[in-house]
Design a protein around this motif. Structure first.
Motif, mmCIF file in Angstrom:
data_model
loop_
_atom_site.group_PDB
_atom_site.id
_atom_site.type_symbol
_atom_site.label_atom_id
_atom_site.label_comp_id
_atom_site.label_asym_id
_atom_site.label_seq_id
_atom_site.Cartn_x
_atom_site.Cartn_y
_atom_site.Cartn_z
ATOM 1 N N CYS A 111 0.844 -1.185 0.000
ATOM 2 C CA CYS A 111 0.000 0.000 0.000
ATOM 3 C C CYS A 111 0.880 1.235 0.000
ATOM 4 N N ILE A 112 0.365 2.301 -0.621
ATOM 5 C CA ILE A 112 1.156 3.526 -0.738
ATOM 6 C C ILE A 112 0.308 4.738 -0.400
ATOM 7 N N ASP A 113 0.989 5.799 -0.073
ATOM 8 C CA ASP A 113 0.338 7.070 0.226
ATOM 9 C C ASP A 113 -0.227 7.645 -1.071
ATOM 10 N N PRO A 114 -1.532 7.874 -1.147
ATOM 11 C CA PRO A 114 -2.118 8.379 -2.393
ATOM 12 C C PRO A 114 -1.558 9.740 -2.828
ATOM 13 N N ARG A 115 -0.989 10.488 -1.895
ATOM 14 C CA ARG A 115 -0.423 11.801 -2.248
ATOM 15 C C ARG A 115 0.840 11.675 -3.093
ATOM 16 N N ALA A 116 1.480 10.503 -3.084
ATOM 17 C CA ALA A 116 2.720 10.307 -3.838
ATOM 18 C C ALA A 116 2.492 9.681 -5.210
ATOM 19 N N ILE A 117 1.281 9.269 -5.488
ATOM 20 C CA ILE A 117 1.016 8.474 -6.692
ATOM 21 C C ILE A 117 1.280 9.228 -7.985
ATOM 22 N N GLU A 118 0.798 10.432 -8.124
ATOM 23 C CA GLU A 118 0.921 11.132 -9.406
ATOM 24 C C GLU A 118 2.377 11.386 -9.787
ATOM 25 N N THR A 119 3.190 11.787 -8.822
ATOM 26 C CA THR A 119 4.618 11.990 -9.095
ATOM 27 C C THR A 119 5.263 10.672 -9.491
ATOM 28 N N TRP A 120 4.928 9.617 -8.782
ATOM 29 C CA TRP A 120 5.487 8.311 -9.062
ATOM 30 C C TRP A 120 5.059 7.816 -10.436
ATOM 31 N N LYS A 121 3.787 7.974 -10.785
ATOM 32 C CA LYS A 121 3.293 7.536 -12.099
ATOM 33 C C LYS A 121 4.028 8.271 -13.222
ATOM 34 N N HIS A 122 4.321 9.545 -13.013
ATOM 35 C CA HIS A 122 5.072 10.307 -14.020
ATOM 36 C C HIS A 122 6.432 9.655 -14.258
ATOM 37 N N GLU A 123 7.135 9.314 -13.179
ATOM 38 C CA GLU A 123 8.445 8.676 -13.303
ATOM 39 C C GLU A 123 8.334 7.290 -13.935
ATOM 40 N N LEU A 124 7.309 6.542 -13.568
ATOM 41 C CA LEU A 124 7.121 5.206 -14.136
ATOM 42 C C LEU A 124 6.822 5.281 -15.630
ATOM 43 N N ASN A 125 6.038 6.270 -16.040
ATOM 44 C CA ASN A 125 5.771 6.451 -17.477
ATOM 45 C C ASN A 125 7.054 6.755 -18.239
ATOM 46 N N ARG A 126 7.958 7.485 -17.621
ATOM 47 C CA ARG A 126 9.248 7.737 -18.256
ATOM 48 C C ARG A 126 10.012 6.430 -18.438
ATOM 49 N N VAL A 127 9.992 5.568 -17.420
ATOM 50 C CA VAL A 127 10.672 4.267 -17.494
ATOM 51 C C VAL A 127 10.081 3.433 -18.628
ATOM 52 N N LEU A 128 8.774 3.531 -18.818
ATOM 53 C CA LEU A 128 8.105 2.729 -19.843
ATOM 54 C C LEU A 128 8.259 3.282 -21.255
ATOM 55 N N THR A 129 8.525 4.591 -21.392
ATOM 56 C CA THR A 129 8.499 5.200 -22.730
ATOM 57 C C THR A 129 9.830 5.768 -23.200
ATOM 58 N N GLU A 130 10.780 5.973 -22.306
ATOM 59 C CA GLU A 130 12.050 6.585 -22.693
ATOM 60 C C GLU A 130 13.170 5.552 -22.696
ATOM 61 N N ASP A 131 14.305 5.941 -23.229
ATOM 62 C CA ASP A 131 15.485 5.089 -23.271
ATOM 63 C C ASP A 131 15.980 4.867 -21.838
ATOM 64 N N THR A 132 15.923 3.625 -21.369
ATOM 65 C CA THR A 132 16.268 3.349 -19.976
ATOM 66 C C THR A 132 17.765 3.492 -19.685
ATOM 67 N N HIS A 133 18.602 3.349 -20.707
ATOM 68 C CA HIS A 133 20.041 3.561 -20.494
ATOM 69 C C HIS A 133 20.318 5.048 -20.258
ATOM 70 N N GLU A 134 19.659 5.909 -21.024
ATOM 71 C CA GLU A 134 19.807 7.351 -20.812
ATOM 72 C C GLU A 134 19.229 7.770 -19.467
#
Length: 190
Positions: A111-134
């Motif tokens: 379980c996670i604090d709902p206040r942290a979700i949007e920032t975390w989702k932004h970072e996760l979307n970067r992991v899913l869509t950008e070059d992970t080596h960069e």
């Protein structure tokens, strides 16, 4: 409400594959002691899984060692993140590992604090869509210039070093609207 990031595959505990489930009480011991327990749990899972890969020739032993190292690293990272960010601590952390014909499926739910979700989702979307080596190099440089306790390198290392595929499922907890549950799914090829 459920939201998926990545190609999430739901758990299927009714299948015929081999699996193992473990629940951890996040509030039972202080965080520093849990770090040690996370490592022991990761070692156990890697050792347990390695019994499914028999063979004594050099190629078999090398393959078995690589799989064991990958499971150990990924499990340890997943458990450390889950314990570190579990909110509130009254909810358990759950780990599920399944051996399939061509991959190992690892799921960790906390379980996670709902206040942290949007920032975390932004970072996760970067992991899913950008070059992970960069992203990895960017994060190393960022960590070098800041005193950041959240290095952000774990998921990137799983992808870059172990060829892992990651996905996340965010869900509401029916009996507690102030808490969100997240399940991280990792597929490790074998």
């Amino acid at each position: 409400m459920t939201q998926i990031l990545g190609d999430f595959i739901d758990l299927d505990t009714g299948g015929s594959s081999d699996f193992l489930m473990i629940n951890f009480s996040a509030a039972s011991v202080p965080l520093q002691q849990r770090w040690r327990n996370n490592g022991l749990s990761a070692d156990f899972l890697a050792d347990y899984l390695s019994t499914f890969f028999p063979g004594e020739d050099d190629d078999s032993l090398t393959r078995k060692s690589e799989i064991k190292d990958g499971v150990n690293f990924v499990t340890n990272e997943l458990l450390e993140n889950a314990m570190k960010f579990n909110f509130p601590e009254k909810y358990p952390v759950r780990l599920y590992m399944e051996l399939q014909e061509d991959k190992i499926m690892l799921y960790v739910t906390n379980c996670i604090d709902p206040r942290a979700i949007e920032t975390w989702k932004h970072e996760l979307n970067r992991v899913l869509t950008e070059d992970t080596h960069e992203l990895f190099l960017e994060q190393v440089m960022k960590n070098d210039t800041t005193n950041n306790s959240d290095s952000g390198l774990g998921y990137l290392s799983m992808i870059n070093d172990w060829n892992a595929k990651l996905a996340w499922k965010f869900e509401s907890i029916p009996d507690d609207i102030n808490v969100q549950q997240v399940t991280v799914m990792v597929q490790l090829p074998i």
